[in-house]
Design an enzyme around this catalytic site. Structure first.
Site, short mmCIF file in Angstrom:
data_model
loop_
_atom_site.label_atom_id
_atom_site.label_comp_id
_atom_site.label_asym_id
_atom_site.label_seq_id
_atom_site.Cartn_x
_atom_site.Cartn_y
_atom_site.Cartn_z
N GLY A 46 -1.07 11.18 1.74
CA GLY A 46 -1.86 10.16 2.32
C GLY A 46 -1.91 8.74 1.32
O GLY A 46 -1.60 8.96 0.00
N GLN A 51 -4.96 1.52 -2.64
CA GLN A 51 -4.04 1.89 -3.69
C GLN A 51 -2.86 1.10 -3.86
O GLN A 51 -1.94 1.31 -4.57
CB GLN A 51 -3.74 3.31 -3.31
CG GLN A 51 -4.79 4.18 -3.47
CD GLN A 51 -4.43 5.66 -3.24
OE1 GLN A 51 -4.50 6.17 -1.77
NE2 GLN A 51 -3.83 6.41 -4.09
N CYS A 90 -3.59 12.89 -6.63
CA CYS A 90 -3.75 11.60 -5.91
C CYS A 90 -2.51 10.61 -6.31
O CYS A 90 -2.21 10.83 -7.82
CB CYS A 90 -5.02 10.86 -6.49
SG CYS A 90 -5.27 9.23 -5.82
N LEU A 91 -2.05 9.80 -5.55
CA LEU A 91 -0.96 8.93 -6.07
C LEU A 91 -1.27 8.14 -7.35
O LEU A 91 -0.53 7.54 -7.68
CB LEU A 91 -0.24 8.26 -4.99
CG LEU A 91 0.30 9.31 -3.87
CD1 LEU A 91 0.95 8.43 -2.64
CD2 LEU A 91 1.40 9.96 -4.50
N HIS A 132 -10.44 12.61 1.39
CA HIS A 132 -9.68 11.92 0.22
C HIS A 132 -9.48 10.49 0.45
O HIS A 132 -9.93 9.50 -0.38
CB HIS A 132 -8.59 12.54 -0.28
CG HIS A 132 -7.90 12.00 -1.47
ND1 HIS A 132 -7.58 12.89 -2.67
CD2 HIS A 132 -7.35 11.09 -1.61
CE1 HIS A 132 -7.15 12.06 -3.48
NE2 HIS A 132 -6.61 10.92 -2.82
N GLU A 133 -8.82 9.97 1.59
CA GLU A 133 -8.38 8.78 1.64
C GLU A 133 -9.42 8.06 2.26
O GLU A 133 -9.64 6.81 1.64
CB GLU A 133 -7.49 8.66 2.97
CG GLU A 133 -6.20 9.58 2.57
CD GLU A 133 -5.42 9.08 1.14
OE1 GLU A 133 -5.61 7.88 0.81
OE2 GLU A 133 -4.85 9.91 0.71
N HIS A 136 -11.41 6.57 -0.67
CA HIS A 136 -10.78 5.44 -1.64
C HIS A 136 -11.46 4.28 -0.98
O HIS A 136 -11.64 3.31 -1.61
CB HIS A 136 -9.20 5.51 -1.18
CG HIS A 136 -8.56 6.35 -2.15
ND1 HIS A 136 -8.56 6.02 -3.73
CD2 HIS A 136 -7.62 7.29 -2.07
CE1 HIS A 136 -7.81 6.78 -4.22
NE2 HIS A 136 -7.26 7.55 -3.34
#
Length: 162
Positions: A46, A51, A90-91, A132-133, A136
């Protein structure tokens, strides 16, 4: 399209609330394609627009279940059920993971890349990715929910055992 730079934890943009998308534009279409390319290049499941430095309520998810990637514009969670606890990464926090408790089933309402509204159910990893997304987009990160601290993750280790 293009690979965009992923913003890392500590970047102030990751703590800002994103703006609602009112209409699809050519620039947003490019953004979505770039987000998908960036997510796949980084081996993520994701990615949210902040991000990659864009404060718009757009996120993409692909948990590898064979379906097309999910484009979420202005997503909201309309139902949460159950509970699951597991490692989450997480990226924007590369090489780290931590235990997080999330709902085991969620239903989201969002718009696709054509601004058609839809609802979708996600369980297990998909539910985790949705939560999660969407967080963000509200300026929050999974690290706020980690119960026992972050630990190092080496994704190459599983291949080193062979």
């Amino acid at each position: 399209m293009a690979i965009r730079q992923i913003r890392l934890a500590g970047d102030p943009i990751l703590n800002k609330v994103c703006k609602e998308v009112k209409k699809m534009t050519p620039m947003l279409e490019v953004l979505i394609e770039d987000m998908l390319d960036t997510m796949y290049e980084a081996n993520g499941v994701g990615l949210a627009a902040p991000q990659v430095g864009v404060l718009k309520r757009i996120a993409v998810v692909d948990v590898g279940e064979g379906d097309a990637p999910i484009i979420m514009i202005n997503p909201t969670i309309v139902l949460e059920e159950g509970e699951q606890t597991g490692d989450e990464g997480c990226l924007s926090v590369p090489g780290k993971a931590g235990k997080v408790t999330r709902p085991n089933r969620v239903v989201i309402r969002a718009f696709d890349e054509h601004m058609n509204e839809y609802e979708m159910e996600g369980t297990e990893l998909m539910a985790r990715a949705f939560c999660h997304e969407i967080e963000h987009l509200d300026g929050h990160m999974y690290t706020e929910h980690v119960t026992d601290g972050l630990h190092d993750v080496n994704y190459d280790e599983e291949y080193d055992e062979e």
